[in-house]
Each structure stands twice: as structure tokens, then as C-alpha cells.
Design an enzyme around this catalytic site. Structure first.
Site, mmCIF file in Angstrom:
data_model
loop_
_atom_site.group_PDB
_atom_site.id
_atom_site.type_symbol
_atom_site.label_atom_id
_atom_site.label_comp_id
_atom_site.label_asym_id
_atom_site.label_seq_id
_atom_site.Cartn_x
_atom_site.Cartn_y
_atom_site.Cartn_z
ATOM 1 N N ARG A 57 0.718 -0.808 -0.257
ATOM 2 C CA ARG A 57 -0.014 -0.179 0.075
ATOM 3 C C ARG A 57 0.766 1.148 0.148
ATOM 4 N NH1 ARG A 57 -5.237 -0.197 1.906
ATOM 5 N NH2 ARG A 57 -6.047 -2.354 2.186
ATOM 6 N N ARG A 93 -21.669 -1.866 0.643
ATOM 7 C CA ARG A 93 -21.006 -2.964 1.385
ATOM 8 C C ARG A 93 -21.869 -4.063 2.451
ATOM 9 N NH1 ARG A 93 -14.843 -3.825 0.740
ATOM 10 N NH2 ARG A 93 -14.794 -2.533 2.408
ATOM 11 N N ARG A 101 -18.909 -3.012 7.541
ATOM 12 C CA ARG A 101 -17.836 -2.699 8.264
ATOM 13 C C ARG A 101 -17.993 -1.589 8.629
ATOM 14 N NH1 ARG A 101 -13.236 -4.675 3.605
ATOM 15 N NH2 ARG A 101 -12.595 -2.520 4.212
HETATM 16 P P1 AP5 Z 1 -8.751 -3.999 3.210
HETATM 17 O O1 AP5 Z 1 -10.208 -5.026 3.586
HETATM 18 O O2 AP5 Z 1 -7.691 -4.430 2.345
HETATM 19 O O3 AP5 Z 1 -10.021 -2.835 2.420
HETATM 20 P P2 AP5 Z 1 -9.487 -1.885 1.582
HETATM 21 O O4 AP5 Z 1 -8.256 -1.656 0.974
HETATM 22 O O5 AP5 Z 1 -9.800 -0.744 1.739
HETATM 23 O O6 AP5 Z 1 -10.149 -2.833 0.523
HETATM 24 P P3 AP5 Z 1 -11.765 -2.642 0.135
HETATM 25 O O7 AP5 Z 1 -11.950 -3.996 1.281
HETATM 26 O O8 AP5 Z 1 -12.209 -1.679 0.622
HETATM 27 O O9 AP5 Z 1 -12.137 -2.861 -1.146
HETATM 28 P P4 AP5 Z 1 -12.110 -4.089 -2.304
HETATM 29 O O10 AP5 Z 1 -10.931 -3.331 -3.552
HETATM 30 O O11 AP5 Z 1 -11.229 -5.465 -2.052
HETATM 31 O O12 AP5 Z 1 -13.513 -3.990 -3.057
HETATM 32 P P5 AP5 Z 1 -14.899 -5.388 -2.450
HETATM 33 O O13 AP5 Z 1 -13.715 -6.833 -4.025
HETATM 34 O O14 AP5 Z 1 -14.670 -5.938 -1.500
HETATM 35 O O15 AP5 Z 1 -8.148 -3.690 4.322
HETATM 36 C C1 AP5 Z 1 -8.918 -2.798 4.977
HETATM 37 C C2 AP5 Z 1 -7.719 -1.896 6.809
HETATM 38 O O16 AP5 Z 1 -6.888 -3.072 7.024
HETATM 39 C C3 AP5 Z 1 -7.245 -0.852 5.794
HETATM 40 O O17 AP5 Z 1 -7.943 0.679 5.669
HETATM 41 C C4 AP5 Z 1 -6.050 -0.616 7.136
HETATM 42 O O18 AP5 Z 1 -6.095 -0.232 8.104
HETATM 43 C C5 AP5 Z 1 -5.653 -2.323 6.921
HETATM 44 N N1 AP5 Z 1 -4.114 -2.921 6.390
HETATM 45 C C6 AP5 Z 1 -4.768 -3.487 4.741
HETATM 46 N N2 AP5 Z 1 -3.521 -4.075 4.594
HETATM 47 C C7 AP5 Z 1 -2.532 -2.399 4.878
HETATM 48 C C8 AP5 Z 1 -1.488 -3.022 4.520
HETATM 49 N N3 AP5 Z 1 -0.881 -3.769 3.620
HETATM 50 N N4 AP5 Z 1 -0.419 -2.429 5.513
HETATM 51 C C9 AP5 Z 1 -1.744 -1.070 6.376
HETATM 52 N N5 AP5 Z 1 -2.911 -1.150 6.361
HETATM 53 C C10 AP5 Z 1 -3.751 -2.644 6.300
HETATM 54 O O19 AP5 Z 1 -15.666 -4.950 -3.648
HETATM 55 C C11 AP5 Z 1 -16.319 -3.844 -2.665
HETATM 56 C C12 AP5 Z 1 -17.853 -3.418 -3.039
HETATM 57 O O20 AP5 Z 1 -18.426 -3.604 -4.517
HETATM 58 C C13 AP5 Z 1 -18.484 -4.617 -2.688
HETATM 59 O O21 AP5 Z 1 -20.284 -4.302 -1.794
HETATM 60 C C14 AP5 Z 1 -18.679 -5.597 -3.543
HETATM 61 O O22 AP5 Z 1 -19.918 -6.709 -3.862
HETATM 62 C C15 AP5 Z 1 -18.648 -4.242 -5.021
HETATM 63 N N6 AP5 Z 1 -18.636 -4.505 -6.462
HETATM 64 C C16 AP5 Z 1 -17.022 -5.096 -6.077
HETATM 65 N N7 AP5 Z 1 -16.707 -5.837 -7.456
HETATM 66 C C17 AP5 Z 1 -18.112 -4.956 -8.383
HETATM 67 C C18 AP5 Z 1 -18.658 -4.678 -9.138
HETATM 68 N N8 AP5 Z 1 -17.573 -5.058 -11.280
HETATM 69 N N9 AP5 Z 1 -19.878 -3.925 -9.830
HETATM 70 C C19 AP5 Z 1 -20.484 -3.789 -8.591
HETATM 71 N N10 AP5 Z 1 -20.039 -3.665 -7.470
HETATM 72 C C20 AP5 Z 1 -18.973 -4.925 -7.212
#
Ligand code: AP5
Length: 217
Positions: free
Chosen positions: A93, A130, A162
Site C-alpha cells: 500500500r 457493501r 464493515r
Molecule cells: P482492506 O480490507 O484491504 O480494505 P480496502 O483496501 O479498503 O479495500 P476494500 O476491501 O474496501 O475494497 P476491495 O477493492 O477489496 O473491494 P471489494 O471486492 O470488497 O483493508 C482494510 C484496512 O486494513 C485498511 O484500511 C488498513 O487499516 C488495514 N490494512 C490492510 N492492508 C494493509 C496494509 N498493507 N498496510 C497497512 N494497513 C493495511 O468490493 C467492494 C464492494 O463493491 C463490494 O460490495 C462488492 O460486492 C462490490 N463490487 C465489486 N466489484 C463490483 C462490480 N464489478 N460491480 C458492482 N459492484 C462491485
């Protein structure tokens, strides 16, 4: 690409990294390593690592590199990652994490970085709608809920919003993305292992494009 696959899925929060990485890993028969899932599981289990991470996660802040790097290195050192490979979701990240990852994987390094590109407007909508399973972590949305009464179709656990999908935390997370994570695009582009795939549109069509990218790399 041949085994071991060593793939990073990059993209804004809500780009669909978790959704697409888990399907890609299952299709290729390799590990899906989501640092967010690792941290949430540790927080649920109440480990020291999890307690330390929880406060940062709820506020939408990055967990310190000193906390996350050891956990990733330990996971990548296991036999399944060495032999078959992995999809990394949510890591790296920032530049320090990317440099540390390169060191962990010496001498080969990452083979492919897939950047899922989605506009900020779309991710704002996706994150606020979500919902996730408290048991297995499966993702739903208010537009695609589980079949029955917000219980998971796979494991029957409760499906909830979440803690970091509030408007304040979403705003903070997206600001951190621009500041810390977006510079990785140029960094990986310079290494010649970087492909951008649009993350907007139909789930299955996006997945087909990701799979075709992996196959031609
Ligand atoms: P993390 O869980 O990784 O969350 P994020 O980066 O905020 O990513 P998301 O899970 O929010 O999004 P995503 O891209 O995975 O989307 P998703 O597939 O769920 O991290 C959480 C926390 O942990 C961070 O904030 C930090 O504090 C910590 N952390 C993690 N890694 C770290 C690191 N390396 N260093 C430091 N801290 C760290 O999809 C989202 C939504 O969209 C879902 O509802 C899904 O159904 C929908 N969706 C997906 N694709 C489509 C589509 N094509 N059309 C319509 N809807 C869709």
C-alpha cells in the site's frame, strides 16, 4: 504465466480487489492473501496483533508497516506460496511495503501487477452499500444481498456493514490511497510488470479480462 504465480492486485478501496482476487486465486488454485482479511481475523480472535491493528482499521488509517510486514513475510514463506504462488490483495500500500515485498521475493520478484481502475464516484457508492459476512468474510452489497435475512449464503453467519465503511472512514481511506498507494502505479509501470484493467461493469466480464491478462503474461 506459469506457476508459481506471483500477482499483486492494486486498486482503490472498493475497486473490487477482494471480489476478483478471491475468484482468481480459486481458479488458479493458489493462495489469496488479503492483508485486510488477515487483520480483521486477528482482531476477531483478539490477538495482540489484532488489537494493535483494530484502532487503525476502524479509523481508516493504514496499520504501521512494522505490524504488517512480518505477517506478510511469514505467510509468503509457506510452501503453498513458494510452489504454486499467490494473489496479494491490499498489499503493498506504500513504497516502503513495495520495496520490502521485493526483498521478500528476491531474486524473482512479482510477475504481474493488475491495477483495477474504478472512478472515485463508483467506489464511494460501492463501499457505502457493501455488507460482509462476519463468519467467512464473503462480500455482499445492498444491491446483491444474501438470499435470506442478511445471513450468509455460504456459512449462515450474520452479514453486516464493515466498521470502516462509514462516510468519514471511506473519505480517509481514499485520501490515503491517493497519497500513499497511487504512487505505486508509476513504480510498477517502470518495472514493466503492470497492467490496468477497468474494474467497472459486469463482475464476470472483469474477471474474464483479468484471467486473459494472467494467461498472456
Ligand atoms: P482492506 O480490507 O484491504 O480494505 P480496502 O483496501 O479498503 O479495500 P476494500 O476491501 O474496501 O475494497 P476491495 O477493492 O477489496 O473491494 P471489494 O471486492 O470488497 O483493508 C482494510 C484496512 O486494513 C485498511 O484500511 C488498513 O487499516 C488495514 N490494512 C490492510 N492492508 C494493509 C496494509 N498493507 N498496510 C497497512 N494497513 C493495511 O468490493 C467492494 C464492494 O463493491 C463490494 O460490495 C462488492 O460486492 C462490490 N463490487 C465489486 N466489484 C463490483 C462490480 N464489478 N460491480 C458492482 N459492484 C462491485
Amino acid at each position: 504465466m506459469n506457476k508459481p504465480y506471483r500477482i499483486v492486485m492494486l486498486g482503490k478501496q472498493g475497486a473490487g480487489k477482494g471480489t476478483q482476487s478471491s475468484k482468481l486465486a480459486a481458479t488458479l488454485g493458489i493462495a489469496h492473501i488479503s492483508t485486510g482479511d488477515m487483520l480483521r481475523a486477528a482482531a476477531r480472535e483478539g490477538t495482540e496483533f489484532g488489537k494493535l491493528a483494530q484502532g487503525y482499521m476502524d479509523k481508516g488509517e493504514l496499520v504501521p508497516d512494522s505490524v504488517i510486514l512480518g505477517a506478510v513475510e511469514e505467510r509468503l514463506s509457506r510452501r503453498d506460496c513458494a510452489e504454486d504462488g499467490f494473489v496479494l490483495d491490499g498489499f503493498p500500500r506504500n513504497l516502503a511495503q513495495a520495496e520490502a515485498l521485493d526483498k521478500m521475493l528476491e531474486p524473482e520478484g512479482i510477475k504481474l501487477v493488475i491495477n483495477l481502475d474504478v472512478s472515485t464516484e463508483v467506489v464511494m457508492d460501492r463501499l457505502s452499500s457493501r455488507r460482509v459476512c462476519t463468519g467467512c468474510g464473503r462480500t455482499y452489497s445492498v444491491h446483491h444481498p444474501p438470499a435470506s435475512n442478511w445471513t450468509c449464503d455460504d456459512c449462515g453467519s450474520e452479514v453486516v456493514q464493515r466498521a470502516d465503511d462509514t462516510p468519514e472512514a471511506i473519505g480517509r481511506r481514499l485520501a490515503i490511497y491517493e497519497e500513499a498507494t497511487a504512487p505505486l502505479i508509476a513504480w510498477y509501470q517502470a518495472k514493466g510488470c503492470f497492467v490496468t484493467v477497468s474494474g467497472e461493469g459486469d463482475f464476470d466480464a472483469i474477471f474474464e479480462e483479468i484471467l486473459a491478462t494472467v494467461e498472456r503474461f
